[in-house]
Design a protein around this motif. Structure first.
Motif, mmCIF file in Angstrom:
data_model
loop_
_atom_site.group_PDB
_atom_site.id
_atom_site.type_symbol
_atom_site.label_atom_id
_atom_site.label_comp_id
_atom_site.label_asym_id
_atom_site.label_seq_id
_atom_site.Cartn_x
_atom_site.Cartn_y
_atom_site.Cartn_z
ATOM 1 N N ASN A 190 41.756 -119.528 -8.608
ATOM 2 C CA ASN A 190 41.605 -119.620 -10.061
ATOM 3 C C ASN A 190 40.199 -120.186 -10.329
ATOM 4 O O ASN A 190 40.023 -121.366 -10.569
ATOM 5 N N PHE A 191 39.215 -119.318 -10.233
ATOM 6 C CA PHE A 191 37.844 -119.770 -10.342
ATOM 7 C C PHE A 191 36.966 -118.633 -10.847
ATOM 8 O O PHE A 191 37.403 -117.491 -10.961
ATOM 9 N N THR A 192 35.712 -118.972 -11.141
ATOM 10 C CA THR A 192 34.720 -117.975 -11.528
ATOM 11 C C THR A 192 33.624 -117.936 -10.477
ATOM 12 O O THR A 192 33.127 -118.978 -10.051
ATOM 13 N N ALA A 193 33.279 -116.742 -10.039
ATOM 14 C CA ALA A 193 32.215 -116.564 -9.047
ATOM 15 C C ALA A 193 30.997 -115.950 -9.722
ATOM 16 O O ALA A 193 31.135 -115.023 -10.517
ATOM 17 N N SER A 194 29.799 -116.479 -9.395
ATOM 18 C CA SER A 194 28.574 -115.994 -10.044
ATOM 19 C C SER A 194 27.450 -115.853 -9.030
ATOM 20 O O SER A 194 27.331 -116.646 -8.102
ATOM 21 N N LEU A 195 26.627 -114.849 -9.247
ATOM 22 C CA LEU A 195 25.454 -114.620 -8.410
ATOM 23 C C LEU A 195 24.258 -115.338 -9.023
ATOM 24 O O LEU A 195 23.935 -115.138 -10.184
ATOM 25 N N TRP A 196 23.602 -116.194 -8.215
ATOM 26 C CA TRP A 196 22.471 -116.982 -8.714
ATOM 27 C C TRP A 196 21.320 -116.935 -7.716
ATOM 28 O O TRP A 196 21.505 -116.600 -6.550
ATOM 29 N N SER A 197 20.126 -117.317 -8.218
ATOM 30 C CA SER A 197 18.976 -117.438 -7.330
ATOM 31 C C SER A 197 18.161 -118.654 -7.740
ATOM 32 O O SER A 197 18.208 -119.087 -8.882
ATOM 33 N N TYR A 198 17.396 -119.205 -6.767
ATOM 34 C CA TYR A 198 16.688 -120.458 -6.982
ATOM 35 C C TYR A 198 15.283 -120.390 -6.392
ATOM 36 O O TYR A 198 14.965 -119.511 -5.602
ATOM 37 N N GLY A 199 14.449 -121.405 -6.740
ATOM 38 C CA GLY A 199 13.104 -121.490 -6.186
ATOM 39 C C GLY A 199 12.268 -120.292 -6.600
ATOM 40 O O GLY A 199 12.306 -119.828 -7.740
ATOM 41 N N THR A 200 11.493 -119.735 -5.658
ATOM 42 C CA THR A 200 10.682 -118.569 -5.971
ATOM 43 C C THR A 200 11.549 -117.346 -6.225
ATOM 44 O O THR A 200 11.067 -116.321 -6.692
ATOM 45 N N PHE A 201 12.837 -117.474 -5.906
ATOM 46 C CA PHE A 201 13.792 -116.401 -6.169
ATOM 47 C C PHE A 201 14.341 -116.478 -7.590
ATOM 48 O O PHE A 201 15.179 -115.683 -7.962
ATOM 49 N N GLN A 202 13.897 -117.483 -8.350
ATOM 50 C CA GLN A 202 14.508 -117.813 -9.634
ATOM 51 C C GLN A 202 14.687 -116.601 -10.538
ATOM 52 O O GLN A 202 15.717 -116.434 -11.160
ATOM 53 N N ASP A 203 13.688 -115.755 -10.627
ATOM 54 C CA ASP A 203 13.779 -114.631 -11.563
ATOM 55 C C ASP A 203 13.897 -113.298 -10.841
ATOM 56 O O ASP A 203 13.487 -112.262 -11.340
ATOM 57 N N TRP A 204 14.475 -113.307 -9.653
ATOM 58 C CA TRP A 204 14.649 -112.051 -8.938
ATOM 59 C C TRP A 204 15.788 -111.235 -9.513
ATOM 60 O O TRP A 204 15.692 -110.051 -9.709
ATOM 61 N N ALA B 178 17.846 -109.972 -12.337
ATOM 62 C CA ALA B 178 17.629 -109.864 -13.782
ATOM 63 C C ALA B 178 18.775 -110.465 -14.572
ATOM 64 O O ALA B 178 18.588 -110.980 -15.656
ATOM 65 N N ASP B 179 20.005 -110.378 -14.054
ATOM 66 C CA ASP B 179 21.167 -110.938 -14.735
ATOM 67 C C ASP B 179 21.810 -111.979 -13.826
ATOM 68 O O ASP B 179 22.791 -111.706 -13.151
ATOM 69 N N PRO B 180 21.243 -113.210 -13.757
ATOM 70 C CA PRO B 180 21.789 -114.214 -12.851
ATOM 71 C C PRO B 180 23.179 -114.676 -13.227
ATOM 72 O O PRO B 180 23.829 -115.358 -12.454
ATOM 73 N N ALA B 181 23.650 -114.310 -14.423
ATOM 74 C CA ALA B 181 24.995 -114.702 -14.824
ATOM 75 C C ALA B 181 26.038 -113.679 -14.399
ATOM 76 O O ALA B 181 27.184 -113.741 -14.833
ATOM 77 N N ALA B 182 25.666 -112.703 -13.576
ATOM 78 C CA ALA B 182 26.639 -111.724 -13.085
ATOM 79 C C ALA B 182 27.786 -112.475 -12.436
ATOM 80 O O ALA B 182 27.594 -113.162 -11.446
ATOM 81 N N SER B 183 28.970 -112.376 -12.992
ATOM 82 C CA SER B 183 30.063 -113.228 -12.538
ATOM 83 C C SER B 183 31.406 -112.560 -12.777
ATOM 84 O O SER B 183 31.508 -111.539 -13.455
ATOM 85 N N VAL B 184 32.432 -113.186 -12.213
ATOM 86 C CA VAL B 184 33.784 -112.681 -12.360
ATOM 87 C C VAL B 184 34.768 -113.841 -12.261
ATOM 88 O O VAL B 184 34.536 -114.799 -11.523
ATOM 89 N N THR B 185 35.843 -113.750 -13.029
ATOM 90 C CA THR B 185 36.918 -114.718 -12.905
ATOM 91 C C THR B 185 37.935 -114.189 -11.911
ATOM 92 O O THR B 185 38.428 -113.064 -12.049
ATOM 93 N N VAL B 186 38.256 -114.996 -10.906
ATOM 94 C CA VAL B 186 39.144 -114.580 -9.815
ATOM 95 C C VAL B 186 40.461 -115.322 -9.926
ATOM 96 O O VAL B 186 40.501 -116.556 -9.901
ATOM 97 N N THR B 187 41.554 -114.584 -10.074
ATOM 98 C CA THR B 187 42.892 -115.183 -10.127
ATOM 99 C C THR B 187 43.844 -114.541 -9.135
ATOM 100 O O THR B 187 45.030 -114.854 -9.121
#
Length: 704
Positions: free
Chosen positions: A41-55, A57-66
């Motif tokens: 029962n959680f939400t999974a999201s794809l993120w990037s950090y550092g020099t990858f910060q803006d790699w 385009a949609d870092p909020a790409a996510s899904v709720t998993v139940t």
């Protein structure tokens, strides 16, 4: 091993792609399974950090998993990347929210579920197998993550070495993971500990769960040891030297060596920026393994150095032994300190260590004999003075405290003239050894400074500590080419200069950068030296019967100890200067075994502790993050006037806490510091109403 490289870096993700659980984005649910009683029962999201910060385009790409099944997160790259799996300074991950929350819903629990990485695909290319696994990272708030790549730490990096996946702007990156429900094996290590330790100063992931020791069924060790370099150490682009001998596999007891050829020269290993270690893939504290790692020697070229002070310790995810770490003040992190260790290009550097049967013994801090209140200090026998100057064309010799171990010249025997260190065979530097009150001279002969037109600074510096308050300097003579130019009689010529916690006397004859309280005469006329430069001076008020240097005693900075109801961490060591002691500082980082049984505890203003036969006093200055986390028996807590902030997770899951007495007005309260509390908490003491207003900002509202 980077601390704080103290500037200690706190970000743990650098070249990593991460899957995070908590937001929503473009994904497809390929399969599903019926959720068990304990289920995801959680939400999974794809993120990037550092020099990858803006790699992505949609870092909020996510899904709720139940429910169980496969899930795919995707995003569009906005820049080119040579290799998705090997780019320093960035990180790509999937995040899943709070690790403890996942454990509560059954992650890696009997009858619960598992999360496993499946594949990574770029555009319509062939899917790359990705055996990602969920780990806990305190640096991101004890969150659960799966790494595609982590450029700040080895933690979470699961792709085989040599895996290459270039990225172009506009590429679609798709990451697939699977939630397996029903028969997840029990994993007692997944449960979070009662108290979290302060994170490492170096940018590495938080300590991992307590693992099974790396020992096969026959009881012998089975792990790898590798030379690692961090920061700008030698300017390497990679953390690991490429030499085949830089890694060794340990499969039995005995001595082992790792070595590599130095890619550059350096005057002194102990003055290099960064960190230099032998790191293993062993997890958990050293005493959880049935064998002991013993550092033996470091050989550089033909010179050999004793490395035995480098005791093994857990840093981030791995056990390591250090040769040099500029961000860590502990002795075992800088075991070669106090000596000059030159390195030539192509020198073979060899670390030798022993693997010995039997777990390392855990030394007890408290001695059996009655402790002394503070250590005694041996008196100094002599002090030193050094000529210093800077001209308008940047010929120079630095002051004592700044460059005694200079990286570009030998401070004791050289200066820098014409951009190069002086030739010791042609230019003689004379320093003064001060053994009593009297007249002394410091000089340089054989160096031509006439290329400049004036001194920007002319002075002598000393290693006489300013704590020796009665020291006075007078009759300072400036002598150029054996001709006396001026004598500075009386006046306050001493200047305090500081090197960390050390302060020494320095006397200025010329200072065009600001007099800083020094009583100097009007400008005087002189010609620049063609051959010799000398300063003579008289010193009075020396006290050679007392050691005026500042030394630490008792428990060292970073050490932890238990006293009464609490576990403490030393944030500042106690010191002694000229026989006078100064308290150190500690923070409360957890409850002791006794404290965990209490329903009511009170944090005082100070605590004493004996270490190595020396009893030191410490001011209790703060509460560490997670100090009382999970203390389910606690009903009432009193905090002293020193405690003015509540950090993250301090009272997390203190389900029976109902009274909080504060003797100071709070300056800050972190979010989620009371997460998981259940009862209404009555606040009393100083500024109770104002404190309630601060406390509710934690997100927990049941205060009165």
């Amino acid at each position: 091993m980077r601390k704080t490289l103290k500037s200690a870096l706190s970000v743990v993700l650098s070249a990593a792609m991460v899957l995070t659980m908590g937001s929503v984005g473009s994904l497809t649910n390929n399969t599903s399974a019926k959720a068990a009683d304990k289920g995801p029962n959680f939400t999974a999201s794809l993120w990037s950090y550092g020099t990858f910060q803006d790699w992505v385009a949609d870092p909020a790409a996510s899904v709720t998993v139940t429910a169980g099944g496969e899930y795919t997160l995707s995003g569009e790259a906005t820049k080119d990347l040579d290799n998705l799996f090997a780019t320093s300074g960035s990180a790509t991950v999937i995040t899943f929210g709070e690790y403890a929350d996942l454990v509560a819903t059954g992650l890696n629990q009997e009858g619960g579920y598992k999360i496993v990485g499946k594949s990574i695909q770029v555009n319509d290319g062939e899917a790359i197998a990705w055996p990602g696994e969920v780990i806990e990272t305190e640096d991101a708030g004890t969150s659960a993550r799966m790494y595609i790549y982590n450029g700040w730490s080895d933690k979470g990096n699961v792709m085989p070495a040599g895996t290459v996946q270039p990225i172009k702007a506009g590429d679609k990156i798709s990451v697939t993971f699977e939630v397996q429900t029903g028969d997840a094996p029990a994993d007692p290590s997944a449960a979070p500990s009662d108290a979290t330790e302060a994170p490492s100063a170096e940018p590495s992931a938080a300590p991992s769960e307590v693992p099974t020791p790396a020992v096969p069924s026959d009881g012998k060790p089975d792990f790898n040891a590798t030379i690692k370099c961090f920061g700008n150490f030698y300017g390497w682009d990679s953390d690991t030297p490429t030499d085949a001998t830089a890694t060794v596999h340990v499969s039995d007891y005995g001595e082992y060596s790792v070595s590599f050829a130095a890619p550059d020269a350096f005057n002194d290993l102990n003055e290099m920026s960064g960190a230099f270690v032998v790191q293993t893939d062993l997890k958990g504290e050293p005493d959880t393994h049935p064998f002991t790692l013993l550092a033996k020697t470091v050989k550089i070229g033909d010179a050999s150095y004793d490395w035995s002070k480098a005791t093994a310790y857990l840093d981030g995810d791995n056990i390591r032994m250090s040769a040099r770490n500029q961000w860590d003040e502990k002795e075992n992190a800088n075991p070669l300190a106090g000596q000059v260790i030159p390195i030539n290009k192509d020198d073979v550097i060899t670390f030798t260590f022993e693997v010995k049967e039997g777990a390392p013994s855990t030394p007890t801090e408290a001695p059996t004999e009655a402790p002394t209140e503070a250590p005694t200090q041996a008196p100094a026998q002599s002090y030193n003075a050094y000529l210093g100057f800077q001209t308008d064309i940047w010929d120079y010799r630095d002051e004592y405290e700044k460059d005694i171990n200079s990286t570009n010249y030998d401070f004791v025997n050289q200066a820098v003239v014409g951009g190069e260190p002086t030739n010791v065979d042609k230019v003689k530097i004379t320093n003064a050894s001060i053994t009593s009150d009297g007249t002394y001279s410091v000089s340089m002969t054989g160096a031509d400074l006439s290329g400049g037109t004036e001194f920007k600074m002319l002075y002598f510096s000393t290693d006489i500590p300013v704590a020796m308050k009665d020291v006075k300097f007078s009759d300072v003579k400036v002598i150029i080419d054996e001709k006396e130019v001026i004598t500075l009689k009386d006046g306050v010529l001493k200047k305090e200069v500081q090197d960390g916690s050390k302060k020494y006397y320095m006397v200025m004859a010329i200072n065009q950068y600001g007099q800083e309280g020094i009583d100097l005469p009007e400008a005087f006329t002189y010609s620049m030296p063609v051959y010799s430069l000398e300063l003579q001076f008289t010193v009075k008020g020396l006290d050679l019967g007392q050691d005026y240097s500042t030394k630490t005693y008792g428990a060292k900075k970073g050490a932890t100890f238990t006293s009464g109801n609490f576990k403490y961490k030393v944030t500042k060591a106690a010191t002694i200067t000229a026989g006078k002691t100064a308290k150190g500082k500690v923070e409360v980082v957890g409850l002791s075994a006794t404290g965990k049984k209490k329903t009511s505890v009170s944090v005082g203003t100070s605590v004493s502790y004996t270490s190595n036969g020396e009893k030191a006093a410490y001011t209790i200055s703060s509460l560490g993050a997670g100090a009382f986390k999970g203390a389910s028996k606690l009903k009432a807590v009193t905090l002293s006037k020193n405690i003015k902030s509540i950090k993250k997770d301090t009272f997390k899951n203190c389900k029976n806490l109902s009274k909080l007495a504060l003797k100071a007005k709070l300056s800050s309260v972190a979010k989620n510091s009371f997460k998981g509390c259940k009862k209404t908490i009555k606040v009393s003491g100083t500024s109770a109403k104002a404190n309630v207003k601060k406390l509710v900002k934690s997100g927990y509202k049941k205060f009165k």
